[in-house]
Design a protein around this motif. Structure first.
Motif, PDB file in Angstrom:
ATOM      1  N   GLY A  31       0.764  -1.235   0.000  1.00  0.00           N
ATOM      2  CA  GLY A  31       0.000   0.000   0.000  1.00  0.00           C
ATOM      3  C   GLY A  31       0.793   1.283   0.000  1.00  0.00           C
ATOM      4  N   LEU A  32       2.098   1.232  -0.333  1.00  0.00           N
ATOM      5  CA  LEU A  32       2.929   2.441  -0.336  1.00  0.00           C
ATOM      6  C   LEU A  32       3.486   2.712  -1.731  1.00  0.00           C
ATOM      7  CD1 LEU A  32       4.984   1.951   2.963  1.00  0.00           C
ATOM      8  CD2 LEU A  32       2.960   3.370   2.621  1.00  0.00           C
ATOM      9  N   LEU A  33       3.917   3.956  -1.925  1.00  0.00           N
ATOM     10  CA  LEU A  33       4.544   4.356  -3.177  1.00  0.00           C
ATOM     11  C   LEU A  33       6.058   4.302  -2.968  1.00  0.00           C
ATOM     12  CD1 LEU A  33       3.487   7.492  -5.287  1.00  0.00           C
ATOM     13  CD2 LEU A  33       5.676   6.325  -5.465  1.00  0.00           C
ATOM     14  N   HIS A  34       6.671   3.277  -3.551  1.00  0.00           N
ATOM     15  CA  HIS A  34       8.109   3.060  -3.401  1.00  0.00           C
ATOM     16  C   HIS A  34       8.857   3.615  -4.613  1.00  0.00           C
ATOM     17  CE1 HIS A  34       7.900   0.113  -0.003  1.00  0.00           C
ATOM     18  NE2 HIS A  34       6.665  -0.034  -0.480  1.00  0.00           N
ATOM     19  N   SER A 154      -7.332  -2.783 -13.043  1.00  0.00           N
ATOM     20  CA  SER A 154      -7.454  -2.416 -11.634  1.00  0.00           C
ATOM     21  C   SER A 154      -6.492  -3.215 -10.766  1.00  0.00           C
ATOM     22  CB  SER A 154      -8.892  -2.635 -11.148  1.00  0.00           C
ATOM     23  OG  SER A 154      -9.084  -2.047  -9.882  1.00  0.00           O
ATOM     24  N   PRO A 155      -5.179  -3.066 -10.991  1.00  0.00           N
ATOM     25  CA  PRO A 155      -4.190  -3.879 -10.280  1.00  0.00           C
ATOM     26  C   PRO A 155      -4.032  -3.478  -8.817  1.00  0.00           C
ATOM     27  CG  PRO A 155      -3.085  -2.182 -11.555  1.00  0.00           C
ATOM     28  CD  PRO A 155      -4.547  -2.094 -11.900  1.00  0.00           C
ATOM     29  N   SER A 156      -3.512  -4.416  -8.032  1.00  0.00           N
ATOM     30  CA  SER A 156      -3.154  -4.145  -6.638  1.00  0.00           C
ATOM     31  C   SER A 156      -1.668  -3.858  -6.511  1.00  0.00           C
ATOM     32  CB  SER A 156      -3.522  -5.338  -5.758  1.00  0.00           C
ATOM     33  OG  SER A 156      -4.903  -5.576  -5.781  1.00  0.00           O
ATOM     34  N   VAL A 157      -0.899  -4.251  -7.542  1.00  0.00           N
ATOM     35  CA  VAL A 157       0.548  -4.000  -7.594  1.00  0.00           C
ATOM     36  C   VAL A 157       0.860  -3.373  -8.944  1.00  0.00           C
ATOM     37  CG1 VAL A 157       2.859  -5.001  -7.483  1.00  0.00           C
ATOM     38  CG2 VAL A 157       0.998  -5.993  -6.121  1.00  0.00           C
ATOM     39  N   LEU A 158       1.549  -2.235  -8.913  1.00  0.00           N
ATOM     40  CA  LEU A 158       1.857  -1.501 -10.134  1.00  0.00           C
ATOM     41  C   LEU A 158       3.358  -1.248 -10.201  1.00  0.00           C
ATOM     42  CD1 LEU A 158       0.657  -0.054 -12.626  1.00  0.00           C
ATOM     43  CD2 LEU A 158       0.373   1.982 -11.206  1.00  0.00           C
ATOM     44  N   LEU A 159       4.027  -1.803 -11.213  1.00  0.00           N
ATOM     45  CA  LEU A 159       5.462  -1.636 -11.413  1.00  0.00           C
ATOM     46  C   LEU A 159       5.683  -0.722 -12.617  1.00  0.00           C
ATOM     47  CD1 LEU A 159       6.550  -5.391 -11.051  1.00  0.00           C
ATOM     48  CD2 LEU A 159       6.358  -3.657  -9.244  1.00  0.00           C
ATOM     49  N   LEU A 160       6.280   0.444 -12.380  1.00  0.00           N
ATOM     50  CA  LEU A 160       6.465   1.447 -13.428  1.00  0.00           C
ATOM     51  C   LEU A 160       7.956   1.720 -13.607  1.00  0.00           C
ATOM     52  CD1 LEU A 160       3.722   3.968 -12.229  1.00  0.00           C
ATOM     53  CD2 LEU A 160       3.475   2.167 -13.951  1.00  0.00           C
ATOM     54  N   ASP A 161       8.488   1.349 -14.758  1.00  0.00           N
ATOM     55  CA  ASP A 161       9.921   1.503 -15.013  1.00  0.00           C
ATOM     56  C   ASP A 161      10.197   2.825 -15.727  1.00  0.00           C
ATOM     57  OD1 ASP A 161      12.606   1.024 -15.176  1.00  0.00           O
ATOM     58  OD2 ASP A 161      12.470  -0.546 -16.695  1.00  0.00           O
ATOM     59  N   GLU A 162      10.707   3.786 -14.972  1.00  0.00           N
ATOM     60  CA  GLU A 162      11.046   5.131 -15.465  1.00  0.00           C
ATOM     61  C   GLU A 162       9.928   5.736 -16.318  1.00  0.00           C
ATOM     62  OE1 GLU A 162      14.956   6.372 -16.173  1.00  0.00           O
ATOM     63  OE2 GLU A 162      15.829   4.381 -15.925  1.00  0.00           O
ATOM     64  N   PRO A 163       8.732   5.850 -15.761  1.00  0.00           N
ATOM     65  CA  PRO A 163       7.583   6.338 -16.538  1.00  0.00           C
ATOM     66  C   PRO A 163       7.684   7.801 -16.949  1.00  0.00           C
ATOM     67  CG  PRO A 163       7.017   6.226 -14.217  1.00  0.00           C
ATOM     68  CD  PRO A 163       8.368   5.575 -14.358  1.00  0.00           C
ATOM     69  N   LEU A 188       0.059  -1.033  -4.054  1.00  0.00           N
ATOM     70  CA  LEU A 188       1.510  -1.104  -3.936  1.00  0.00           C
ATOM     71  C   LEU A 188       2.104  -0.625  -5.258  1.00  0.00           C
ATOM     72  CD1 LEU A 188       4.272  -1.897  -2.837  1.00  0.00           C
ATOM     73  CD2 LEU A 188       3.783  -4.276  -3.485  1.00  0.00           C
ATOM     74  N   ILE A 189       2.825   0.496  -5.215  1.00  0.00           N
ATOM     75  CA  ILE A 189       3.421   1.080  -6.414  1.00  0.00           C
ATOM     76  C   ILE A 189       4.932   1.097  -6.256  1.00  0.00           C
ATOM     77  CG2 ILE A 189       3.554   3.110  -7.901  1.00  0.00           C
ATOM     78  CD1 ILE A 189       0.822   3.966  -6.815  1.00  0.00           C
ATOM     79  N   VAL A 190       5.619   0.562  -7.252  1.00  0.00           N
ATOM     80  CA  VAL A 190       7.083   0.666  -7.314  1.00  0.00           C
ATOM     81  C   VAL A 190       7.411   1.406  -8.598  1.00  0.00           C
ATOM     82  CG1 VAL A 190       9.290  -0.542  -7.303  1.00  0.00           C
ATOM     83  CG2 VAL A 190       7.320  -1.538  -6.105  1.00  0.00           C
ATOM     84  N   VAL A 191       8.003   2.587  -8.478  1.00  0.00           N
ATOM     85  CA  VAL A 191       8.332   3.403  -9.630  1.00  0.00           C
ATOM     86  C   VAL A 191       9.831   3.662  -9.644  1.00  0.00           C
ATOM     87  CG1 VAL A 191       7.724   5.505  -8.324  1.00  0.00           C
ATOM     88  CG2 VAL A 191       7.904   5.609 -10.815  1.00  0.00           C
ATOM     89  N   SER A 192      10.473   3.388 -10.756  1.00  0.00           N
ATOM     90  CA  SER A 192      11.905   3.651 -10.866  1.00  0.00           C
ATOM     91  C   SER A 192      12.127   4.985 -11.567  1.00  0.00           C
ATOM     92  CB  SER A 192      12.602   2.521 -11.634  1.00  0.00           C
ATOM     93  OG  SER A 192      12.237   2.533 -13.000  1.00  0.00           O
ATOM     94  N   GLU A 198      12.419  13.469  -7.873  1.00  0.00           N
ATOM     95  CA  GLU A 198      11.246  12.615  -7.720  1.00  0.00           C
ATOM     96  C   GLU A 198      11.375  11.681  -6.521  1.00  0.00           C
ATOM     97  OE1 GLU A 198       9.562  12.440 -12.285  1.00  0.00           O
ATOM     98  OE2 GLU A 198      10.610  10.689 -11.507  1.00  0.00           O
ATOM     99  N   ALA A 199      12.607  11.488  -6.035  1.00  0.00           N
ATOM    100  CA  ALA A 199      12.813  10.605  -4.883  1.00  0.00           C
ATOM    101  C   ALA A 199      12.032  11.095  -3.666  1.00  0.00           C
ATOM    102  CB  ALA A 199      14.297  10.504  -4.553  1.00  0.00           C
ATOM    103  N   GLU A 200      12.009  12.401  -3.470  1.00  0.00           N
ATOM    104  CA  GLU A 200      11.355  12.959  -2.293  1.00  0.00           C
ATOM    105  C   GLU A 200       9.833  12.901  -2.388  1.00  0.00           C
ATOM    106  OE1 GLU A 200      13.092  16.534  -0.624  1.00  0.00           O
ATOM    107  OE2 GLU A 200      14.815  16.312  -1.955  1.00  0.00           O
ATOM    108  N   ARG A 201       9.312  12.530  -3.544  1.00  0.00           N
ATOM    109  CA  ARG A 201       7.862  12.406  -3.716  1.00  0.00           C
ATOM    110  C   ARG A 201       7.348  11.042  -3.236  1.00  0.00           C
ATOM    111  NH1 ARG A 201       5.654  15.914  -7.865  1.00  0.00           N
ATOM    112  NH2 ARG A 201       7.246  17.260  -8.780  1.00  0.00           N
ATOM    113  N   CYS A 202       8.261  10.114  -2.938  1.00  0.00           N
ATOM    114  CA  CYS A 202       7.879   8.740  -2.611  1.00  0.00           C
ATOM    115  C   CYS A 202       7.672   8.551  -1.107  1.00  0.00           C
ATOM    116  CB  CYS A 202       8.965   7.773  -3.092  1.00  0.00           C
ATOM    117  SG  CYS A 202       9.321   7.885  -4.862  1.00  0.00           S
TER     118      CYS A 202
END
Length: 242
Positions: A31-34, A154-163, A188-192, A198-202
């Protein structure tokens, strides 16, 4: 919607003589934005592909959890969406045609599809461009379409590679506003990203450098412990120590 989390232990991935990941341990809490933060070659894309099950680790372990209990990737996969860094849409298909394609791919019922697609078109502000081909979209609009296709199930896990890579500042801001809205739904969001601002937005950051994990934690806590005023300074210091 499931409450999923992912953890890795001493994760390694080699491509021949190249050590893309060298024993990294992540805790992607539910449930967090990583934020997976690092420059090109840090190991971000390799990590994303491993988490999505597209690659197998050379050694180490990836563990998936549902409601705090161990789960197989096969259980999580229907609720997982992965948006790769490279172009993955069809340039000759319109926005509407992409949505229809993913509707069939996800086997969505007509009423579910109608509700979700209308909401996503409004959120991304692409509702006025439904007939435009993907190849004719701006960089920001293209990334929004990619995100919309990922979210259609409508995912519960979202993996975003340098969006936001190569996207103009206004579109970057709008993209992050959408991520905040999603995070509020406890996805659960993992964004690279290689953008240090953008790091401080997580909610949590995981700093990667040449396949090594430098630090993980709440952004302000990580900076305080390192005695750095910002993440760019932290990485510059790390480079100077090599």
């Amino acid at each position: 919607m499931g409450n999923f989390s992912i953890r890795t232990e001493n994760l390694k991935k080699n491509f021949g003589a190249v050590k893309a990941l060298n024993g990294v341990s992540f805790d992607f809490s539910a449930g967090l934005l990583h934020g997976l933060i690092g420059s090109n070659g840090a190991g971000k894309t390799t990590t994303m592909r491993l988490l999505a099950g597209l690659l197998k680790p050379s050694s180490g372990r990836i563990s998936y959890y549902s409601e705090g209990q161990p789960a197989a990737l096969s259980e999580l996969r229907p609720s997982l969406a992965y948006m790769p860094q490279q172009a993955s849409l069809y340039p000759d298909l319109s926005i509407d045609e992409h949505l229809e394609f993913f509707r069939e791919l996800y086997r969505l019922e007509p009423e579910v599809y109608a509700r979700r697609s209308t909401r996503l078109l409004n959120i991304t502000r692409l509702d006025k461009f439904r007939g435009r081909r993907a190849g004719q979209l701006s960089g920001g609009m293209y990334k929004k379409l990619g995100l919309m296709c990922s979210l259609l199930q409508s995912p519960s896990v979202l993996l975003l590679d340098e969006p936001t890579n190569g996207v103009d500042p206004i579109s970057r801001r709008e993209f992050w506003e959408m991520l905040y809205d999603l995070a509020a739904e406890k996805i659960l969001i993992v964004v690279s990203t290689a953008y240090m601002d953008e790091a401080e937005r997580c909610s949590r950051v995981h700093l990667l450098d040449s396949g090594h994990l430098l630090a993980s934690g709440e952004p302000r806590a990580v900076l305080k412990e390192a005695g750095a005023s910002g993440f760019e300074e932290l990485f510059v210091r790390q480079g100077a120590q090599k």
